[in-house]
Design a protein around this motif. Structure first.
Motif, PDB file in Angstrom:
ATOM      1  N   ASN A   2      16.864 -23.195   4.473  1.00  0.00           N
ATOM      2  CA  ASN A   2      15.965 -24.109   3.603  1.00  0.00           C
ATOM      3  C   ASN A   2      14.675 -23.880   3.397  1.00  0.00           C
ATOM      4  OD1 ASN A   2      18.189 -25.659   2.857  1.00  0.00           O
ATOM      5  ND2 ASN A   2      18.183 -26.628   4.910  1.00  0.00           N
ATOM      6  N   GLU A   3      14.318 -22.696   3.092  1.00  0.00           N
ATOM      7  CA  GLU A   3      12.768 -22.158   2.961  1.00  0.00           C
ATOM      8  C   GLU A   3      12.525 -21.636   1.635  1.00  0.00           C
ATOM      9  OE1 GLU A   3      11.616 -19.209   6.036  1.00  0.00           O
ATOM     10  OE2 GLU A   3      12.980 -19.993   7.295  1.00  0.00           O
ATOM     11  N   SER A   4      11.282 -22.001   1.044  1.00  0.00           N
ATOM     12  CA  SER A   4      10.790 -21.849  -0.229  1.00  0.00           C
ATOM     13  C   SER A   4       9.769 -20.708  -0.214  1.00  0.00           C
ATOM     14  CB  SER A   4      10.647 -23.258  -0.814  1.00  0.00           C
ATOM     15  OG  SER A   4      11.434 -23.908  -1.111  1.00  0.00           O
ATOM     16  N   PHE A   5       9.729 -20.065  -1.389  1.00  0.00           N
ATOM     17  CA  PHE A   5       8.812 -18.948  -1.578  1.00  0.00           C
ATOM     18  C   PHE A   5       8.306 -18.956  -2.926  1.00  0.00           C
ATOM     19  CE2 PHE A   5      11.659 -17.458   1.684  1.00  0.00           C
ATOM     20  CZ  PHE A   5      10.848 -17.258   2.760  1.00  0.00           C
ATOM     21  N   SER A   6       7.022 -18.832  -3.155  1.00  0.00           N
ATOM     22  CA  SER A   6       6.337 -18.969  -4.439  1.00  0.00           C
ATOM     23  C   SER A   6       5.767 -17.465  -4.858  1.00  0.00           C
ATOM     24  CB  SER A   6       5.396 -20.114  -4.730  1.00  0.00           C
ATOM     25  OG  SER A   6       4.993 -19.977  -6.180  1.00  0.00           O
ATOM     26  N   PHE A   7       6.052 -16.807  -6.210  1.00  0.00           N
ATOM     27  CA  PHE A   7       5.362 -15.661  -6.448  1.00  0.00           C
ATOM     28  C   PHE A   7       4.750 -15.929  -7.967  1.00  0.00           C
ATOM     29  CE2 PHE A   7       9.030 -14.494  -4.000  1.00  0.00           C
ATOM     30  CZ  PHE A   7       8.671 -13.461  -3.205  1.00  0.00           C
ATOM     31  N   VAL A  27      12.715 -11.181   0.941  1.00  0.00           N
ATOM     32  CA  VAL A  27      13.030 -11.184  -0.567  1.00  0.00           C
ATOM     33  C   VAL A  27      11.693 -10.544  -0.871  1.00  0.00           C
ATOM     34  CG1 VAL A  27      11.851 -13.577  -0.333  1.00  0.00           C
ATOM     35  CG2 VAL A  27      12.584 -12.676  -2.544  1.00  0.00           C
ATOM     36  N   GLN A  28      11.854  -9.519  -2.018  1.00  0.00           N
ATOM     37  CA  GLN A  28      10.654  -8.580  -2.301  1.00  0.00           C
ATOM     38  C   GLN A  28      10.681  -8.688  -4.059  1.00  0.00           C
ATOM     39  OE1 GLN A  28      12.707  -5.519  -0.178  1.00  0.00           O
ATOM     40  NE2 GLN A  28      10.745  -5.088   0.647  1.00  0.00           N
ATOM     41  N   LEU A  29       9.468  -8.991  -4.612  1.00  0.00           N
ATOM     42  CA  LEU A  29       9.060  -9.023  -6.092  1.00  0.00           C
ATOM     43  C   LEU A  29       8.883  -7.536  -6.536  1.00  0.00           C
ATOM     44  CD1 LEU A  29       8.858 -10.557  -8.540  1.00  0.00           C
ATOM     45  CD2 LEU A  29       6.352 -10.793  -7.670  1.00  0.00           C
ATOM     46  N   VAL A  30       9.808  -6.983  -7.320  1.00  0.00           N
ATOM     47  CA  VAL A  30       9.499  -5.710  -8.041  1.00  0.00           C
ATOM     48  C   VAL A  30       9.496  -5.958  -9.452  1.00  0.00           C
ATOM     49  CG1 VAL A  30      10.544  -3.473  -8.520  1.00  0.00           C
ATOM     50  CG2 VAL A  30      10.992  -4.756  -6.143  1.00  0.00           C
ATOM     51  N   GLY A  87       2.658 -20.463 -14.283  1.00  0.00           N
ATOM     52  CA  GLY A  87       3.090 -19.018 -14.103  1.00  0.00           C
ATOM     53  C   GLY A  87       3.685 -18.792 -12.541  1.00  0.00           C
ATOM     54  N   ARG A  88       4.333 -19.687 -12.075  1.00  0.00           N
ATOM     55  CA  ARG A  88       4.760 -19.479 -10.618  1.00  0.00           C
ATOM     56  C   ARG A  88       6.406 -19.357 -10.963  1.00  0.00           C
ATOM     57  NH1 ARG A  88       0.941 -18.055  -7.667  1.00  0.00           N
ATOM     58  NH2 ARG A  88       2.235 -18.770  -5.865  1.00  0.00           N
ATOM     59  N   LEU A  89       7.071 -18.303 -10.098  1.00  0.00           N
ATOM     60  CA  LEU A  89       8.428 -18.108  -9.871  1.00  0.00           C
ATOM     61  C   LEU A  89       8.682 -18.696  -8.522  1.00  0.00           C
ATOM     62  CD1 LEU A  89      11.143 -17.150 -10.739  1.00  0.00           C
ATOM     63  CD2 LEU A  89      10.374 -15.065 -10.101  1.00  0.00           C
ATOM     64  N   ASN A  90       9.613 -19.864  -8.438  1.00  0.00           N
ATOM     65  CA  ASN A  90       9.760 -20.312  -7.245  1.00  0.00           C
ATOM     66  C   ASN A  90      11.183 -20.008  -6.525  1.00  0.00           C
ATOM     67  OD1 ASN A  90       7.403 -21.910  -6.988  1.00  0.00           O
ATOM     68  ND2 ASN A  90       8.252 -23.373  -8.162  1.00  0.00           N
ATOM     69  N   VAL A  91      11.323 -19.450  -5.424  1.00  0.00           N
ATOM     70  CA  VAL A  91      12.491 -19.110  -4.932  1.00  0.00           C
ATOM     71  C   VAL A  91      12.929 -20.050  -3.454  1.00  0.00           C
ATOM     72  CG1 VAL A  91      13.791 -16.925  -3.914  1.00  0.00           C
ATOM     73  CG2 VAL A  91      12.173 -16.528  -5.766  1.00  0.00           C
ATOM     74  N   LYS A 126       7.931  -1.101  -9.511  1.00  0.00           N
ATOM     75  CA  LYS A 126       6.758  -1.109  -8.572  1.00  0.00           C
ATOM     76  C   LYS A 126       7.092  -2.397  -7.650  1.00  0.00           C
ATOM     77  CE  LYS A 126       1.647  -1.284  -8.131  1.00  0.00           C
ATOM     78  NZ  LYS A 126       0.238  -1.393  -8.814  1.00  0.00           N
ATOM     79  N   LEU A 127       6.908  -2.076  -6.264  1.00  0.00           N
ATOM     80  CA  LEU A 127       6.832  -3.309  -5.207  1.00  0.00           C
ATOM     81  C   LEU A 127       5.706  -3.937  -4.940  1.00  0.00           C
ATOM     82  CD1 LEU A 127       8.584  -4.603  -3.170  1.00  0.00           C
ATOM     83  CD2 LEU A 127       7.810  -2.953  -1.347  1.00  0.00           C
ATOM     84  N   VAL A 128       5.865  -5.271  -5.815  1.00  0.00           N
ATOM     85  CA  VAL A 128       4.454  -6.125  -5.633  1.00  0.00           C
ATOM     86  C   VAL A 128       4.386  -7.004  -4.541  1.00  0.00           C
ATOM     87  CG1 VAL A 128       3.374  -8.075  -7.001  1.00  0.00           C
ATOM     88  CG2 VAL A 128       4.694  -6.094  -8.375  1.00  0.00           C
ATOM     89  N   LYS A 129       5.380  -7.462  -3.894  1.00  0.00           N
ATOM     90  CA  LYS A 129       5.421  -8.589  -2.807  1.00  0.00           C
ATOM     91  C   LYS A 129       6.427  -8.636  -2.086  1.00  0.00           C
ATOM     92  CE  LYS A 129       2.330 -11.794  -1.186  1.00  0.00           C
ATOM     93  NZ  LYS A 129       1.001 -11.549  -0.941  1.00  0.00           N
ATOM     94  N   THR A 130       6.435  -9.041  -0.592  1.00  0.00           N
ATOM     95  CA  THR A 130       7.479  -8.944   0.224  1.00  0.00           C
ATOM     96  C   THR A 130       7.189 -10.077   1.267  1.00  0.00           C
ATOM     97  OG1 THR A 130       7.587  -6.551   0.291  1.00  0.00           O
ATOM     98  CG2 THR A 130       8.682  -7.744   2.045  1.00  0.00           C
TER      99      THR A 130
END
Length: 478
Positions: free
Chosen positions: A393-398, A367-370, A340-344, A374-378
């Motif tokens: 070259n940076e990774s983020f996981s939501f 990068v912001q998750l909507v 259940g992870r969205l990797n960016v 509704k804004l969830v994460k930044t």
């Protein structure tokens, strides 16, 4: 004694036999012998029954034939005369007279036969062209090329080029047909001084931006005059047709005659460089609005000697793209349904809009998750100092549940770091439910179709106003 009496009788019989054989008779018109009568001579009409004759024989060949025939006739006469003398042993007056008559008759018959031989065809009666002996030599006739027949009248208007008579082309002359002085007088955008040279040893193209002169006063992109008296110009360069390896100079503050003196290198093979066109755009920097293109210069590199190099003063021409592009961003997306992870992954950006006159830009990406509206994460990347082509070259996981994946939007915003005031906005895109365009929607669709597999794609940044107009998710973020 008996032989002597029979001799006149034999001569009379012989003369009559000779006359009968030679068809001699006396003409009733002139009472002369037939060979002496002019009215009994054969004419051309009497031998017309022989039919059509071949073409005329060359004169030199006719003369030889006549000579041969005359010689043969003369020899025949001599042989006939000599044989008569030899047979008789001696000549008497009667014999001389008979021999003379025989000679005359034989000569007349020979002439008639020769005339008939000359007219008699030696081959089947076919009307052929006379032989041309000169054509058998080494000279050959020159063959002329076939001429194309003229086109019919219906094809006349097909030769016309419609673009030459369109409404767009009636406005003025083609820029390529004008000289630099005519372009400068017509558009009054100033001139740019630069040089190019290719280094065969190191395998790179060197471009030197020297200076610009007589730039126009600053204007906004919509054509309205600004209150400022001077521009803040810089030069942006790229290699057409794909704008690879773009570069740009520093910004020169408040001047219409900037001196740059900056050198740039493009790593590419020599043959590849000859197929490229160097595009130089002079841009007016504006911190509070979008940068506007003053003018451009296009130099096809196959028209210059790259190895020898050279300097050019080129007049600026108007650019169809008044506004400078905001830059591009390379992203990679991957969704893991089991976790259940969205990797960016934010990999890099290139040719970002410059936000600082002195040190270029200090860009970073937020990068912001909507979810829904509704804004969830930044989250945001680190700041890269003094560059417009940063590597992150940076990774983020939501954390995103699979049933909520269709309602998710990712907002990517590029800012230029500013210590003294708020950060400078560069550009933005939205990927997900409320995408800002077809490229962003295609990237999100590929993510949904190939889960567990990273999907990369370049995206062109858009202005804030454009994103707010087409994407509700852009309105939910700052």
């Amino acid at each position: 004694m008996a032989y002597t009496q029979l001799e006149p009788i034999n001569e009379g019989v012989l003369s009559r036999l000779t006359d009968l054989l030679l068809c001699r008779w006396s003409c009733r018109s002139c009472w002369q012998w037939c060979w002496e009568c002019s009215c009994c001579q054969s004419s051309d009409e009497e031998v017309e029954i022989l039919g059509p004759f071949p073409a005329q024989t060359p004169s030199w060949l006719v003369n030889d034939c006549h000579d041969d025939k005359d010689g043969n006739n003369h020899s025949i006469i001599q042989r006939s005369t000599g044989s008569s003398i030899h047979n008789n042993g001696h000549s008497s007056p009667g014999q001389r007279r008979s021999s003379t008559e025989i000679t005359r008759s034989t000569l007349s018959l020979a002439r008639q036969l020769s005339s008939l031989d000359a007219r008699r065809p030696s081959s089947p009666l076919v009307d052929v062209k006379p032989i041309e002996f000169w054509a058998m030599g080494p000279r050959k006739e020159v063959v002329q090329p076939l001429r194309k027949p003229p086109p019919p009248a219906d094809d006349y208007f097909r030769k016309l080029e419609p673009r030459l008579y369109s409404s767009d082309s009636c406005g003025g002359d083609d820029v390529d047909s004008l000289t630099d002085d005519e372009i400068l007088l017509r558009y009054q955008l100033g001139m740019l001084h630069f040089s190019t040279q290719f280094d065969l040893i190191n395998g790179h193209l060197s471009v030197r931006i020297i200076e610009a002169r007589d730039l126009p006063p600053p204007v906004t992109c919509d054509g309205a005059r600004q209150d400022m008296a001077h521009s803040n110009p810089y030069v942006k360069m790229s290699l057409l047709p794909d704008h690879k390896n773009s570069r740009q100079t520093g910004v020169k503050r408040k001047t219409q005659n900037p001196v740059f003196e900056e050198r740039f290198t493009f790593e590419l093979p020599f043959l590849e460089a000859q197929r490229r066109t160097l595009l130089l755009s002079v841009v007016d920097f504006d911190k509070f609005s979008r940068h506007c293109v003053i003018g451009k210069v296009a130099l096809p590199l196959n028209e210059v000697d790259l190895v020898k190099g050279g300097h050019w003063w080129k007049a600026l021409v108007p650019s169809s793209q008044n506004e400078v592009e905001l830059g591009e961003l390379l992203l990679s997306l991957n969704y893991l349904p089991s976790a259940g992870r969205l990797n960016v992954d934010i990999i890099r950006a290139k040719q970002l809009l410059q936000t600082d006159m002195c040190q270029g830009s200090d860009p970073f990406v937020k990068v912001q998750l909507v979810t829904g509206l509704k804004l969830v994460k930044t989250k945001k990347t680190s700041c890269m100092r003094g560059t417009i082509d940063p590597f992150y070259n940076e990774s983020f996981s939501f954390r995103v549940l699979q049933e909520d994946l269709n309602e998710v939007s990712l907002v990517f915003t590029v800012y230029g770091h500013n210590v003294k005031s708020s950060n400078d906005f560069v550009g933005r895109i939205v990927i997900g439910q409320f995408s800002t365009g077809p490229p962003e929607s295609a990237h999100w669709r590929r993510l949904l179709e190939s889960q567990r597999t990273p999907v990369e794609q370049w995206h062109s940044l858009r202005s804030r106003a454009e994103c707010d107009r087409v994407s509700p998710a852009s309105l939910e973020v700052t």
